[in-house]
Write a protein that holds these residues in place. Structure first.
Motif, short mmCIF file in Angstrom:
data_model
loop_
_atom_site.label_atom_id
_atom_site.label_comp_id
_atom_site.label_asym_id
_atom_site.label_seq_id
_atom_site.Cartn_x
_atom_site.Cartn_y
_atom_site.Cartn_z
N ASN A 154 -1.73 11.74 22.90
CA ASN A 154 -2.78 11.20 23.51
C ASN A 154 -4.23 11.30 22.99
O ASN A 154 -5.20 11.15 23.60
N THR A 155 -4.19 11.90 21.63
CA THR A 155 -5.52 11.96 21.11
C THR A 155 -5.25 11.09 19.69
O THR A 155 -4.26 11.16 19.27
N PRO A 156 -6.53 10.81 19.19
CA PRO A 156 -6.23 9.98 17.87
C PRO A 156 -5.46 10.82 16.68
O PRO A 156 -4.73 10.20 16.10
N LEU A 157 -5.71 12.18 16.61
CA LEU A 157 -4.87 12.69 15.69
C LEU A 157 -3.40 12.58 15.93
O LEU A 157 -2.50 12.64 15.12
N ARG A 158 -3.04 13.06 17.17
CA ARG A 158 -1.78 12.87 17.49
C ARG A 158 -0.99 11.48 17.48
O ARG A 158 0.13 11.38 17.33
N ARG A 159 -1.92 10.46 18.02
CA ARG A 159 -1.55 9.22 17.97
C ARG A 159 -1.08 8.89 16.21
O ARG A 159 -0.16 8.07 15.84
N PHE A 160 -2.05 9.31 15.44
CA PHE A 160 -1.80 9.11 14.00
C PHE A 160 -0.52 9.84 13.77
O PHE A 160 0.26 9.35 12.97
N LEU A 161 -0.25 10.96 14.15
CA LEU A 161 1.38 11.68 13.99
C LEU A 161 2.28 10.89 14.31
O LEU A 161 3.30 10.63 13.71
N TRP A 162 2.01 10.26 15.52
CA TRP A 162 3.25 9.64 16.13
C TRP A 162 3.35 8.45 15.39
O TRP A 162 4.81 7.76 15.29
N LEU A 163 2.63 7.76 14.58
CA LEU A 163 2.88 6.69 13.78
C LEU A 163 3.89 7.08 12.56
O LEU A 163 4.71 6.18 12.28
N PHE A 164 3.71 8.40 12.04
CA PHE A 164 4.76 8.54 11.24
C PHE A 164 6.18 8.86 11.84
O PHE A 164 7.09 8.79 11.03
N LEU A 165 6.02 9.69 12.95
CA LEU A 165 7.19 10.07 13.66
C LEU A 165 7.78 8.70 14.37
O LEU A 165 8.95 9.17 14.90
N GLN A 166 7.30 7.55 14.37
CA GLN A 166 7.78 6.43 15.19
C GLN A 166 9.28 6.23 15.00
O GLN A 166 10.11 5.91 15.89
N PRO A 167 9.93 6.21 13.52
CA PRO A 167 11.15 6.07 13.45
C PRO A 167 12.10 6.71 14.07
O PRO A 167 13.25 6.33 14.59
N ILE A 168 11.83 8.18 14.16
CA ILE A 168 12.34 9.14 14.90
C ILE A 168 12.81 8.56 16.45
O ILE A 168 13.67 8.86 17.07
N PHE A 169 11.70 8.57 17.19
CA PHE A 169 11.37 8.18 18.49
C PHE A 169 12.09 6.89 18.81
O PHE A 169 12.75 7.00 19.81
N TYR A 170 11.90 5.85 17.86
CA TYR A 170 12.50 4.65 18.23
C TYR A 170 14.15 4.71 18.27
O TYR A 170 14.49 4.08 18.69
N GLY A 171 14.50 5.61 17.33
CA GLY A 171 15.90 5.84 17.20
C GLY A 171 16.52 6.59 18.25
O GLY A 171 17.68 6.28 18.53
N LEU A 172 15.82 7.61 18.63
CA LEU A 172 16.25 8.47 19.98
C LEU A 172 16.01 8.03 21.12
O LEU A 172 16.91 8.51 22.15
N ARG A 173 15.00 7.34 21.37
CA ARG A 173 14.60 6.91 22.88
C ARG A 173 15.74 6.05 23.53
O ARG A 173 15.90 6.29 24.72
N PRO A 174 16.70 5.28 22.86
CA PRO A 174 17.76 4.51 23.75
C PRO A 174 18.61 5.57 24.50
O PRO A 174 19.09 5.42 25.57
N PHE A 175 18.79 6.58 23.88
CA PHE A 175 19.78 7.67 24.43
C PHE A 175 19.16 8.55 25.64
O PHE A 175 19.98 8.96 26.47
N CYS A 176 17.95 8.22 25.60
CA CYS A 176 17.10 8.93 26.68
C CYS A 176 16.83 7.91 27.76
O CYS A 176 16.97 8.39 29.04
N VAL A 177 16.42 6.75 27.43
CA VAL A 177 16.21 5.88 28.31
C VAL A 177 17.30 4.93 28.92
O VAL A 177 17.33 4.72 30.28
N SER A 178 17.97 4.51 28.21
CA SER A 178 19.00 3.59 28.82
C SER A 178 20.52 3.75 27.40
O SER A 178 20.69 2.91 27.06
N PRO A 179 20.88 4.84 27.82
CA PRO A 179 22.14 5.01 26.83
C PRO A 179 23.34 4.20 27.30
O PRO A 179 23.57 3.80 28.58
N LYS A 180 24.05 3.72 26.31
CA LYS A 180 24.83 2.79 26.43
C LYS A 180 26.39 3.33 25.41
O LYS A 180 26.03 4.24 24.35
N PRO A 181 27.51 3.09 25.77
CA PRO A 181 28.57 3.60 25.15
C PRO A 181 28.33 3.12 23.66
O PRO A 181 28.15 1.85 23.10
N ILE A 182 28.97 3.84 22.66
CA ILE A 182 29.21 3.36 21.15
C ILE A 182 30.39 2.53 21.16
O ILE A 182 31.40 2.46 21.71
N THR A 183 29.89 1.39 20.40
CA THR A 183 30.90 0.15 20.56
C THR A 183 31.43 0.33 19.14
O THR A 183 31.22 1.04 18.02
#
Length: 322
Positions: A154-183
């Motif tokens: 929630n600060t400029p420096l941390r948001r800048f860091l989040w841009l680099f980490l975005q792929p990790i969050f984007y990949g892991l977020r579904p398992f936390c928000v709306s997990p679905k069985p592996i197909t």
């Protein structure tokens, strides 16, 4: 760089997403838009050429010094891999072979996935359907950051860091928000990708594998073209949870910038989305839009009123919460 964002919660709205109603209005007024729907005959050849170009690049970097491996991963591989992630996006809407050959699209998505090095195509398809059906849906749209992400970064420096980490969050977020069985398709995607990666390692070496993965991390983390991840659905104009970009980078991103048009008509290939705006200009000319993804990234980091909480959220009635 240390001041926190002014927003402390998402922008909660109690209306349906605007794309459904606008789609009905536009089709009623301009039924010829239906002719734009369906597969793009050139798309599969463009994707094939790009996959082969990355295969050649893997061969060319196999004996280079490490600094040149990462240099070429940044200046070339990252842009091709970024295009491949967007190709996978379009393939998830069946624009390669059409709705009648849905399974062909699924396997072609795995083919487009090969240069990325990480199996994502089948999982992306599974969750992207909900992104369109439940745009901004609480607990349904995994494109929206979690509250924990928003409060931690929630600060400029941390948001800048989040841009680099975005792929990790984007990949892991579904398992936390709306997990679905592996197909089964996800398992096939995993086996196909692992086999390809092992073949690259066996015949070309570790530098070629590193080139692939570095290109993927650079293109989904912090790169000029990654501005579209922020531009598409962050609330740069109050109340608007989808915004288009009409700049030149659309040429190398399958027109993903025409995002308002895409959500209105997800079955229209990216190559034809500019025609939607041309046919029905009165529906788009007065809407907010971006002209620079670089400015989008700068404002996202430094403007207090933006940040991760600058997203529209809705509650949807589904079978699970009735």
């Amino acid at each position: 760089m240390g001041s926190t964002a002014s927003r402390e919660d998402f922008e909660w709205v109690y209306t349906d997403q605007p794309h459904t109603e606008r789609r009905k209005e536009i089709l009623a007024k301009y039924p010829e838009i239906k002719k734009l729907m369906g597969p793009d005959s050139n798309f599969k050849w463009v994707v094939t050429l790009m996959v082969l170009s990355q295969l050649v690049a893997c061969y060319l970097v196999k004996d280079l010094p490490w600094k040149w491996v990462f240099f070429w991963a940044f200046v070339f591989g990252s842009y091709v891999n970024h295009a491949m992630t967007l190709a996978i996006h379009d393939i998830s809407h069946n624009v390669a072979f059409g709705n009648k050959k849905a399974i062909w699209n699924r396997y072609f998505g795995m083919f487009a996935n090969l240069p990325i090095g990480i199996p994502v195509a089948s999982s992306f398809k599974k969750y992207h359907v909900d992104h369109h059906r439940y745009l901004g849906g609480d607990g349904l749209d995994t494109d929206v950051p979690t509250s924990l992400e928003c409060r931690l970064f929630n600060t400029p420096l941390r948001r800048f860091l989040w841009l680099f980490l975005q792929p990790i969050f984007y990949g892991l977020r579904p398992f936390c928000v709306s997990p679905k069985p592996i197909t089964q398709m996800e398992l096939i995607n995993f086996v196909v990708q692992l086999t390809y990666d092992l073949l690259i390692y066996n015949f070309m070496g570790v530098k070629s594998v590193a080139y692939m993965l570095a290109g993927t991390l650079l293109t989904t983390g912090f790169n000029l073209v990654t501005g579209h991840f922020i531009a598409e659905h962050y609330m740069y104009a109050k109340g608007y949870d989808t915004v288009s970009y009409y700049g030149p980078l659309n040429w190398i991103t399958f027109n993903v910038g025409y995002h308002m048009e895409h959500h209105d008509f997800p079955s229209i290939p990216g190559s034809k989305l500019p025609l939607v705006k041309k046919i029905a200009p009165e529906y788009y000319n007065n809407l907010p839009y971006h002209f620079s993804w670089g400015i989008v990234l700068w404002d996202f980091v430094f403007k207090q009123e933006l940040g991760l909480f600058a997203r529209v959220k809705r509650k949807y009635k589904t079978r699970d919460n009735l």
